[in-house]
Design a protein around this motif. Structure first.
Motif, PDB file in Angstrom:
ATOM      1  N   ARG A 289       2.634  -2.656   9.670  1.00 15.57           N
ATOM      2  CA  ARG A 289       1.649  -1.810   9.006  1.00 15.57           C
ATOM      3  C   ARG A 289       1.065  -0.831  10.023  1.00 15.57           C
ATOM      4  O   ARG A 289       0.534  -1.230  11.057  1.00 15.57           O
ATOM      5  CB  ARG A 289       0.542  -2.641   8.365  1.00 15.57           C
TER       6      ARG A 289
ATOM      7  N   GLN B   4       0.842   7.549   7.359  1.00 10.20           N
ATOM      8  CA  GLN B   4      -0.609   7.416   7.349  1.00 10.20           C
ATOM      9  C   GLN B   4      -1.005   5.994   7.757  1.00 10.20           C
ATOM     10  O   GLN B   4      -0.240   5.052   7.514  1.00 10.20           O
ATOM     11  CB  GLN B   4      -1.160   7.700   5.950  1.00 10.20           C
TER      12      GLN B   4
ATOM     13  N   ASP C  77       0.131   2.509   5.939  1.00 12.01           N
ATOM     14  CA  ASP C  77       1.511   2.457   5.447  1.00 12.01           C
ATOM     15  C   ASP C  77       2.218   1.213   5.989  1.00 12.01           C
ATOM     16  O   ASP C  77       2.080   0.872   7.171  1.00 12.01           O
ATOM     17  CB  ASP C  77       2.298   3.691   5.908  1.00 12.01           C
TER      18      ASP C  77
ATOM     19  N   GLU D 131       5.708   1.515   2.156  1.00 13.74           N
ATOM     20  CA  GLU D 131       4.934   1.191   0.959  1.00 13.74           C
ATOM     21  C   GLU D 131       3.534   1.753   1.152  1.00 13.74           C
ATOM     22  O   GLU D 131       2.879   1.467   2.158  1.00 13.74           O
ATOM     23  CB  GLU D 131       4.879  -0.322   0.756  1.00 13.74           C
ATOM     24  N   ARG D 132       3.095   2.548   0.205  1.00  6.91           N
ATOM     25  CA  ARG D 132       1.781   3.185   0.303  1.00  6.91           C
ATOM     26  C   ARG D 132       1.087   3.105  -1.052  1.00  6.91           C
ATOM     27  O   ARG D 132       1.576   3.676  -2.029  1.00  6.91           O
ATOM     28  CB  ARG D 132       1.906   4.647   0.738  1.00  6.91           C
TER      29      ARG D 132
END
Length: 452
Positions: free
Chosen positions: A223, A238, A241, A276-277
């Motif tokens: 992450r 970002q 994420d 994955e956001r």
């Protein structure tokens, strides 16, 4: 500084508790055998506090908190009035003297069981022996991510630490280990880990890693914690994420990202980073930039950082009811004693390195770390230390309780006490052995503090 003060404080607390119980064992049995006890001291040197009871025993807390002693009336040390010779230690039967001397280590053994009982009632939290990833030897032996180790040889294991200890023991004995696991589909299988093939001089503290095991709880999710301005990831990734794949290769943990970025950079051109956001899965095109790593060597970089040091939630708990905790504590004491004696045997035969001998610096650091982890872990640490004190004191080294017991066993066999000269020679030999052991422990402690 806080760690240093915490380490000193918890070492003093730990040794204070263990020494008090040890010496109380000597004191209690001595009084039951009719011996006059002159002083019961926790610590050495000048007393900081003292009080005398109605039996004439002075109870004291001394300035140097690294041990303690019980001083009994003894004609070999002071002149004893004729009216008090019956209560002198040296005038008691050999069996009474054996009981008095053995009472200290026995008190530590009882304390170990009591501490483990309390720990099991509270419940000790830990991480399961679940494999997160395998490489090398472990992968070749058929171990895969998701396998949970249930037993190594005939020893069942509940946590990663127990599994690691069992692997280490087998490696030091140059034996292959039969490992029973439960896979991700809940099937039990037995696999053979060829630990006998580890190279000579392997690091005994890193056996699972050298065998190719990465425990699941070691794996941190990839992450994103930060994104550097002007980097390849700027305006693409970002904070928050979760990286799922790099250039089509799946990512399960943060430590996989850097090698995959290196492969992508060496291949040249852009690659796809899947993240994955906010519940959505995104595929972003990104080209690594040439730069320097923390070691100053050329690296391919994308400019993201990951949060480190955040341990996952515990996934294993050893807890029993008040009654069931007692046999569990006895079994755990037996396992710990077997491990300790096995390590001593291996060091004597050369199968294990003497680097495993630790001194007060390591004890202080582990005491502080255990206290920070919670009451359950501090109780476990105290229990292990109490058992170690019991075993060490029973070694047949003059000046230790085991040395005195050896004298009394010889007295039983020959029918008379050893001569003062023989006992004095034994004391000198014992002091030399003890000094050498302490010197080695301090050396290992100091070596562990030196950056490598």
């Amino acid at each position: 500084m806080a760690d240093f003060l915490g380490s000193v404080w918890w070492m003093i607390v730990s040794l204070g508790v263990l020494v008090t119980f040890h010496e109380f064992g000597h004191y209690w049995v001595a009084r039951r055998c009719g011996v006059k006890v002159l002083r019961f001291s926790v610590g050495f040197g000048k007393p900081l506090w003292s009080r005398r009871n109605r039996n004439g025993t002075e109870f004291a807390i001394a300035a140097i908190p690294l041990g303690g002693y019980v001083k009994m009336l003894d004609e070999r040390e002071v002149e004893v009035p004729a009216g008090e010779r019956a209560v002198a230690f040296n005038n008691k039967t050999v069996w009474q003297r054996i009981a008095i001397v053995a009472a200290g280590p026995i008190a530590n053994l009882i304390l170990c069981i009591a501490l483990l009982w309390a720990m099991f009632v509270i419940g000790r939290q830990d991480y399961s022996a679940t494999i997160g990833r395998t490489t090398g030897m472990a992968a070749q032996a058929g171990f895969v991510a998701g396998d949970r180790v249930l037993a190594v040889e005939d020893r069942s294991v509940d946590t990663w630490a127990e599994a690691s200890m069992a692997f280490t023991a087998a490696a030091m004995d140059r034996q292959d280990a039969h490992v029973r696991v439960r896979d991700a589909l809940d099937n039990e299988r037995t696999r053979v880990l060829p630990l006998s093939q580890l190279p000579a001089g392997f690091d005994e503290r890193q056996v699972p890693v050298q065998a190719g095991f990465i425990w699941q709880f070691w794996l941190q999710p990839a992450r994103v914690d930060s994104v550097s301005a002007g980097s390849a990831a700027a305006n693409l990734l970002q904070p928050g994420d979760l990286i799922l794949a790099v250039d089509g290769q799946r990512v399960d943990s943060a430590d996989q990202v850097t090698p995959l970025i290196q492969q992508l950079g060496e291949r040249g051109g852009p690659g796809m980073i899947e993240v994955e956001r906010g519940g959505d899965r995104l595929a972003l095109e990104l080209t690594p930039q040439a730069g320097q790593g923390p070691d100053g060597k050329p690296r391919w970089l994308i400019g993201v950082g990951f949060a480190t040091g955040q341990m996952p939630a515990y996934d294993a708990r050893q807890q029993y009811g008040v009654l069931a905790a007692l046999p569990a504590a006895v079994r755990e004491t037996g396992k710990l004693a077997s491990d300790s004696l096995g390590m001593m045997r291996r060091m004597l035969t050369g199968a294990a390195s003497v680097k495993n001998i630790s001194g007060p610096i390591t004890i202080a650091r582990v005491a502080n770390a255990s206290a920070e982890r919670g009451v359950d872990w501090f109780l476990y640490f105290l229990a292990l230390l109490s058992l170690s004190l019991c075993i060490i004191n029973l070694l047949p080294i003059p000046v230790l309780d085991g040395g005195h017991l050896l004298y009394y066993l010889i007295e039983l066999v020959k029918g008379s006490p050893l001569s003062e000269r023989a006992m004095a020679a034994g004391q000198y030999i014992g002091l030399a052995l003890l000094a050498g052991l302490m010197g080695l422990a301090f050396y290992n402690d100091i070596l562990s503090l030196v950056p490598r």
